[in-house]
Scaffold this active site. Structure first.
Site, PDB file in Angstrom:
ATOM      1  N   LYS A 128     -27.917 -24.643   1.290  1.00  0.00           N
ATOM      2  CA  LYS A 128     -26.691 -25.016   0.571  1.00  0.00           C
ATOM      3  C   LYS A 128     -26.627 -26.490   0.197  1.00  0.00           C
ATOM      4  CE  LYS A 128     -21.665 -24.666   0.791  1.00  0.00           C
ATOM      5  NZ  LYS A 128     -20.494 -24.223   1.582  1.00  0.00           N
TER       6      LYS A 128
ATOM      7  N   TYR B  85     -15.205 -29.925  16.625  1.00  0.00           N
ATOM      8  CA  TYR B  85     -15.342 -30.709  17.849  1.00  0.00           C
ATOM      9  C   TYR B  85     -13.985 -31.135  18.390  1.00  0.00           C
ATOM     10  CZ  TYR B  85     -18.781 -32.963  20.841  1.00  0.00           C
ATOM     11  OH  TYR B  85     -19.601 -33.288  21.890  1.00  0.00           O
TER      12      TYR B  85
ATOM     13  N   HIS C 221     -19.518 -15.769   8.396  1.00  0.00           N
ATOM     14  CA  HIS C 221     -19.143 -17.169   8.618  1.00  0.00           C
ATOM     15  C   HIS C 221     -18.434 -17.341   9.958  1.00  0.00           C
ATOM     16  CE1 HIS C 221     -18.548 -21.291   7.268  1.00  0.00           C
ATOM     17  NE2 HIS C 221     -17.387 -21.235   7.878  1.00  0.00           N
TER      18      HIS C 221
ATOM     19  N   ARG D  20     -21.094 -18.031  12.409  1.00  0.00           N
ATOM     20  CA  ARG D  20     -21.575 -19.415  12.272  1.00  0.00           C
ATOM     21  C   ARG D  20     -20.588 -20.381  12.929  1.00  0.00           C
ATOM     22  NH1 ARG D  20     -24.443 -23.257   9.296  1.00  0.00           N
ATOM     23  NH2 ARG D  20     -23.213 -24.795   8.153  1.00  0.00           N
TER      24      ARG D  20
ATOM     25  N   ARG E 115     -26.301 -19.760   8.028  1.00  0.00           N
ATOM     26  CA  ARG E 115     -25.524 -19.067   7.008  1.00  0.00           C
ATOM     27  C   ARG E 115     -26.174 -17.709   6.763  1.00  0.00           C
ATOM     28  NH1 ARG E 115     -26.137 -24.433   5.378  1.00  0.00           N
ATOM     29  NH2 ARG E 115     -24.167 -25.597   5.219  1.00  0.00           N
TER      30      ARG E 115
ATOM     31  N   HIS F  84     -24.321 -29.433   7.984  1.00  0.00           N
ATOM     32  CA  HIS F  84     -23.089 -29.895   7.345  1.00  0.00           C
ATOM     33  C   HIS F  84     -23.373 -31.174   6.566  1.00  0.00           C
ATOM     34  CE1 HIS F  84     -20.473 -27.691  10.551  1.00  0.00           C
ATOM     35  NE2 HIS F  84     -20.700 -26.923   9.493  1.00  0.00           N
TER      36      HIS F  84
END
Length: 420
Positions: free
Chosen positions: A273, A395, A359, A362, A231, A385
């Protein structure tokens, strides 16, 4: 002597009034009842039944009998009628007060969103009167009038939805009016910022930035974001102590944010995060870029007096020998795209770059990893995540693309029997 029957009450039109109903001298109808807290309450209306007309100059409302029906149903279902009359603002404030573990940055953002764009819009509205159409109109207002992106509107849903769900769980209302309100904002161009860079765009971006005299200072951090999936707050907080060149890995154990804290705007540190640290392996190409970057900037970083809550010796520093502000990097990335595409138009076959955010980079890293078949659980850990469903979305999308690529490489099963 026989007992005289109780005289039935009538309204001004001669209609018989039910028990606990009466008509006041000003013409209003009143219904009195005992609520679930054993407190005596009353509701009023200018109309006894739906077919009555509201007197001229008076506020239109549903009839008294309709209100009675709602009250009886609420009492039967255990709905807390009085609390349902709290304001929308009070409900959201109650929800935020119930989340002590909410990250400081997240809570600060929610309070800002509430004060600037939620409370003014819903001022004077009570919880029980909010319908799904009200939420839909609010999101349409944010999108059309305020020009908010679908991603930003989702942040508002992330705050408003659980607040109303708490009201449902507390038997204050029956249904959550926010349910299903984001369907119109999850397709088409609204989600374009979720599209990763292609391999060609990724290569073009890095090669152009590296050779450009104005923007080449951003080459290392762009390569870092594309090579680690960090991030942006984790990248700007990265220190040289967090990079293990020998074991080819980085430690993501904190983030640095520039925002409002203790009443003023400043840099401050927090955990990543999801509140957990993680190790991210890095490949040899990024390792080489970081070694070159260290040779060029390490002395400046070491001699800088800039420090954020004990963190110093930052990897990526600006001309003021401080770590970058996130918004400054976002503006620089937009400038890169604008300048690149402006020059590209002068070529015969221009290769254009899409506008991208930190983002996006990322998301691009996550997509490249998934395309190469990395184990989904490993990818979840690398990305940090909290929920594996976020990883699976990337995915599954990659699996679909690989399926189409595989089909396109083989002859059609019908080519021998279909005449075109």
């Amino acid at each position: 002597m026989s007992k005289q029957p109780k005289q039935q009450k009538r309204d001004g039109k001669g209609r018989i009034l039910r028990e606990n109903e009466d008509q006041l001298k000003d013409g209003r109808y009143r219904y009195r009842y005992i609520d679930s807290s054993n407190v005596r309450r009353a509701v009023y209306s200018w109309k006894l039944v739906p077919t009555d007309k509201t007197p001229k100059g008076k506020r239109d409302d549903i009839s008294l009998r309709e209100k009675e029906k709602e009250i009886r149903q609420d009492l039967d279902d255990g709905i807390r009628i009085v609390e349902a009359t709290m304001s929308v603002g009070a409900l959201i404030t109650r929800y935020l007060d119930s989340k002590p573990k909410l990250a400081y940055r997240t809570k600060t953002n929610y309070i800002h969103m509430f004060q600037k764009n939620i409370e003014p819009y819903f001022r004077g509205r009570i919880v029980k009167d909010i319908r799904k159409s009200d939420i839909l109109r609010y999101y349409a207002y944010l999108y059309k009038e305020r020009k908010f992106s679908a991603t930003t509107i989702q942040l508002y849903q992330n705050l408003i939805f659980p607040a109303f769900q708490m009201a449902v769980d507390d038997d204050i209302i029956r249904k959550n009016p926010c349910k299903g309100c984001m369907k119109d904002y999850a397709q088409g161009s609204m989600t374009s910022n979720r599209i990763p860079l292609t391999r060609g765009e990724q290569e073009e971006l890095l090669q152009w930035v590296k050779s450009d005299k104005c923007y080449n200072t951003y080459y290392s951090i762009l390569a870092f974001l594309l090579g680690t999936g960090c991030r942006i707050s984790e990248a700007v907080g990265m220190t040289w102590d967090d990079i293990d060149f020998q074991n080819k890995q980085i430690s993501v154990n904190h983030q640095i944010i520039y925002g409002k804290k203790n009443g003023k705007h400043q840099f401050y540190a927090s955990t990543p995060k999801n509140g957990t640290s993680r190790i991210v392996p890095i490949k040899d190409d990024l390792l080489l870029i970081l070694k070159r970057h260290k040779a060029e900037t390490y002395l400046l970083s070491r001699t800088s007096e800039f420090e954020v809550e004990g963190y110093r010796n930052f990897v990526f520093i600006n001309s003021g020998l401080k770590t970058h502000m996130q918004n400054t990097l976002v503006r620089a990335f937009h400038g890169i795209v604008e300048r690149h595409n402006e020059l590209a138009f002068e070529e015969d076959n221009p290769v254009l770059l899409p506008d991208f955010s930190p983002h996006t980079l990322r998301h691009t890293y996550c997509t490249r990893m998934a395309e190469n078949g990395i184990d989904v659980k490993v990818l979840q850990d690398i990305m940090g995540h909290k929920n594996i469903s976020v990883t699976m979305q990337v995915y599954n999308h990659c699996d679909t693309e690989r399926l189409h690529e595989a089909i396109n490489k083989i002859p059609s099963a019908l080519e021998q029997c279909v005449c075109i």
